[in-house]
Design an enzyme around this catalytic site. Structure first.
Site, PDB file in Angstrom:
ATOM      1  N   VAL A   1       0.837  -1.196   0.000  1.00 56.72           N
ATOM      2  CA  VAL A   1       0.000   0.000   0.000  1.00 56.72           C
ATOM      3  C   VAL A   1       0.870   1.243   0.000  1.00 56.72           C
ATOM      4  O   VAL A   1       1.744   1.409   0.863  1.00 56.72           O
ATOM      5  CB  VAL A   1      -0.930   0.030   1.233  1.00 56.72           C
ATOM      6  N   ASP A   2       0.636   2.121  -0.970  1.00 55.63           N
ATOM      7  CA  ASP A   2       1.294   3.425  -0.956  1.00 55.63           C
ATOM      8  C   ASP A   2       0.718   4.252   0.185  1.00 55.63           C
ATOM      9  O   ASP A   2      -0.466   4.157   0.489  1.00 55.63           O
ATOM     10  CB  ASP A   2       1.059   4.131  -2.294  1.00 55.63           C
ATOM     11  N   LYS A   3       1.556   5.049   0.827  1.00 56.99           N
ATOM     12  CA  LYS A   3       1.087   5.827   1.979  1.00 56.99           C
ATOM     13  C   LYS A   3       0.263   7.040   1.557  1.00 56.99           C
ATOM     14  O   LYS A   3      -0.920   7.152   1.895  1.00 56.99           O
ATOM     15  CB  LYS A   3       2.266   6.291   2.837  1.00 56.99           C
TER      16      LYS A   3
ATOM     17  N   LYS B   1       9.796   1.091  -5.379  1.00 54.19           N
ATOM     18  CA  LYS B   1       8.520   0.416  -5.130  1.00 54.19           C
ATOM     19  C   LYS B   1       8.327  -0.733  -6.117  1.00 54.19           C
ATOM     20  O   LYS B   1       7.842  -1.809  -5.751  1.00 54.19           O
ATOM     21  CB  LYS B   1       7.367   1.417  -5.241  1.00 54.19           C
TER      22      LYS B   1
END
Length: 651
Positions: free
Chosen positions: A311-313, A496
């Site tokens: 999950v990207d923040k 990522k």
């Protein structure tokens, strides 16, 4: 006349006529000593029921496909030839009534798509030359002002330019609670006004609305085939001819034509053929009702095997709207106003994502930050150096201060470290080579982030990993609030991507959740790419493997849970189909299994498979739109952070 034509085209017409003829034939055979009339009526019943079956079989043969209709047609015609009139009539009647029931219940599984089509608005009220004009929804011109009154459907996608109101957006986002709308907010076609009066400037009409894209996406998804379904289609393409050959061989070896025809009926793979697509249609339909768009059967099947969610923040676990939380003064000769003003003037020429937060904070407090700096020098990974109003301004991290030879940074380092540990991003401000203060910026953690992680684990996901470009201290602070299993900070977009590929190399099925911009490489590489808040993004609706129409994070574990239940439902249906055929074949071998009984059991198994799939249409578990009070983690964090009062320097 129209009523008669409607009845003739009704799915129940053929079973009704055939059934009436069968009853008539049975009565005649009971009361008459001559069987000829009764047999003729019985054959007529078979002809009525079998005509459409034969036509379907002929069309399939022209397409070089041997299907179930051909098996039933051959069995029925063969039964008539050898004088088994009752068997011929019973088999075709049961097949016809089964087909009508299948059609009716299959339509139920497509109810989500029908519901979406039903909410599509028909009319719109537009302002033209100052007058309210009723037009069809498709006739609204881009840029026109549309009026949405209480109780009316919104006919276009658009932006509110006047008025206030509450809209029921369940048809788009799946959320049950109405959403308050005011000037500047976006609205979507197909939503319903529950209160107020809105003036909306049309930005999407007709096929260019979010609702139209959702309908198109669900149509495509329900028609797309999962890998298991593709395999089953190939299997049935060989299985059906094999049953015909087996029946022929049995008939030749035993000389028992009735046994051969019974094998044709019993070997029909109807429940097996329908077992997978009916579950897929129901699962994708249920997801659409809940504001979750799944690209197709293959992606739903893959989602059921997800083991890791990355999950990207920013904008995913957080609100994506950074704000200034702290302005800490370190130079006794300066005030809080001066520190924030100089920071705002410096950021006026910056493209950094946090620049907007500082500018907004300065403006909201009435400080003057108008105009652009004379020069702005970005220092990658460190900050910016700016010349403005005759002063030299540095704003960034300690490495920036070191690069420009600024001393006495101990206090700034201590404050920056405290802010970072509390989940803030510290930005040190230096004016003319003297450290003036530190500005803390934070992006609010979504209140449902921690619950999402808990629900993902409950749905069978082994690891939840937070990915962010933030410094490790900030990343760890945010990650601890959400309860993520792993936290990876200071990541560039390519980093990522490397995390995703490394996880896949370990054998994991990876879902990546991001905003689709700087996360694009990772989203494209992941087994499942998930877009959040896709209602406002045509690209996300069309391209994401899973598009969560609203900003509700809890929809993600809901989607994975639904995928797992759908795949389990498919397996149950396959088991039902295989067990049924096996028992029928055993009945033939042991004797006593007739064509009519075989067809009755066959149709019953088909209906059981469909009804089992329809269970997916029910809402499962609790309403995910309700956020538990104990997940309001940001409020807890806020109480632990230093206030924005001025701090005295300490050397």
């Amino acid at each position: 006349m129209s009523a008669l034509r409607s009845w003739m085209n009704n799915r129940w017409m053929i079973p009704a006529v055939s059934g009436l003829l069968i009853i008539t034939a049975l009565v005649i055979l009971q009361v008459s000593r001559i069987d000829t009339v009764g047999n003729i009526v019985m054959v007529a019943a078979a002809v009525v029921a079998d005509t459409r079956i034969v036509m379907n079989a002929a069309r399939a043969l022209r397409a070089k496909f041997i299907g179930i209709d051909l098996l039933v047609s051959v069995a029925a015609i063969g039964a008539v030839i050898i004088g088994q009139y009752w068997e011929a009539a019973a088999v075709t009647f049961l097949f016809a009534i089964g087909h009508a029931l299948e059609t009716a219940t299959l339509n139920k599984t497509r109810s989500a798509l029908a519901a979406l089509v039903a909410v599509a608005p028909d009319v719109a009220i537009v302002l033209r030359d100052g007058e309210q004009v009723d037009v069809s929804a498709g006739a609204v011109i881009m840029g026109e002002t549309v009026l949405v009154k209480n109780g009316a459907k919104v006919p276009v996608d658009g932006e509110v330019t006047g008025g206030t109101g509450a809209l029921d957006e369940a048809s788009i986002t799946g959320e049950s609670m109405p959403v308050e709308k005011m000037i500047g907010d976006r609205v979507f076609a197909g939503t319903v006004s529950r209160s107020g009066f809105l003036q909306v400037r049309a930005t999407g009409v007709g096929a260019d609305t979010t609702l139209a894209r959702i309908i198109h996406r669900v149509e495509d998804a329900q028609g797309a085939k999962a890998k298991t379904q593709v395999f089953m289609d190939r299997f049935s393409a060989w299985y059906t001819p094999a049953i015909m050959i087996l029946a022929l061989v049995v008939g030749v070896l035993t000389g028992d034509v009735v046994l051969a025809l019974t094998l044709l009926v019993i070997g029909c793979p109807g429940a097996l053929v329908i077992s997978i697509p009916v579950s897929m249609v129901a699962g994708i339909g249920r997801a659409a009702k809940d504001g979750i768009l799944i690209k197709g059967g293959e992606f739903l099947e893959t989602s059921a095997r997800i083991t890791v969610v990355a999950v990207d923040k920013t904008g995913t676990l957080t609100m994506g709207r950074p704000r200034v939380t702290d302005v800490i003064v370190l130079d006794r000769s300066m005030t809080r106003e001066q520190v924030l003003t100089w920071a705002g003037r410096a950021e006026a020429g910056s493209e950094h994502p946090l620049a907007r937060a500082i500018l907004d904070a300065a403006v909201s407090e009435g400080f003057s930050v108008t105009g652009l700096p004379e020069s702005t020098e970005p220092v990658p990974g460190k900050g910016i150096a700016v010349n403005t109003a005759g002063r030299r301004i540095l704003i960034g991290n300690l490495a920036l201060l070191t690069q420009y030879g600024i001393s006495h940074t101990a206090a700034a380092a201590r404050v920056a470290d405290e802010l970072a540990q509390a989940g803030r991003t510290p930005m040190i401000v230096a004016v003319d080579y003297t450290v003036a203060g530190v500005v803390g910026v934070a992006d609010e953690v979504r209140p449902d982030a921690a619950q999402m992680v808990t629900n993902l684990h409950a749905a069978g996901v082994k690891r939840v990993i937070m990915l962010t470009g933030d410094a490790p201290l900030v990343a760890n602070a945010i990650g601890s609030i959400t309860g993520a299993d792993e936290i990876r900070g200071s990541l560039l977009p390519e980093d990522k991507l490397n995390v995703v590929t490394a996880l896949q190399a370990e054998g994991h099925i990876v879902a990546m959740v991001g905003d689709g911009v700087n996360d694009a490489p990772a989203l494209a590489t992941a087994n499942i790419g998930v877009a959040m808040g896709a209602a406002g993004s045509a690209v996300a609706v069309e391209t994401a493997d899973i598009a969560l129409m609203g900003d509700n994070l809890l929809k993600l574990p809901e989607a994975i849970s639904l995928a797992r239940r759908t795949v389990n439902n498919m397996r149950q249906n396959i088991t039902i189909a295989v067990v049924t055929v096996s028992l029928l074949l055993l009945g033939v071998l042991l004797g006593g299994m007739t064509m009519s009984i075989g067809m009755l059991v066959h149709e019953a198994s088909v209906l059981i498979v469909i009804i089992n799939a329809m269970r997916l249409l029910r809402r499962h578990g609790r309403d995910t739109s309700v956020i538990p009070a104990d997940s309001m983690a940001f409020a807890t964090l806020s109480s632990t952070v230093m206030s924005s009062a001025e701090h005295k320097p300490s050397d």
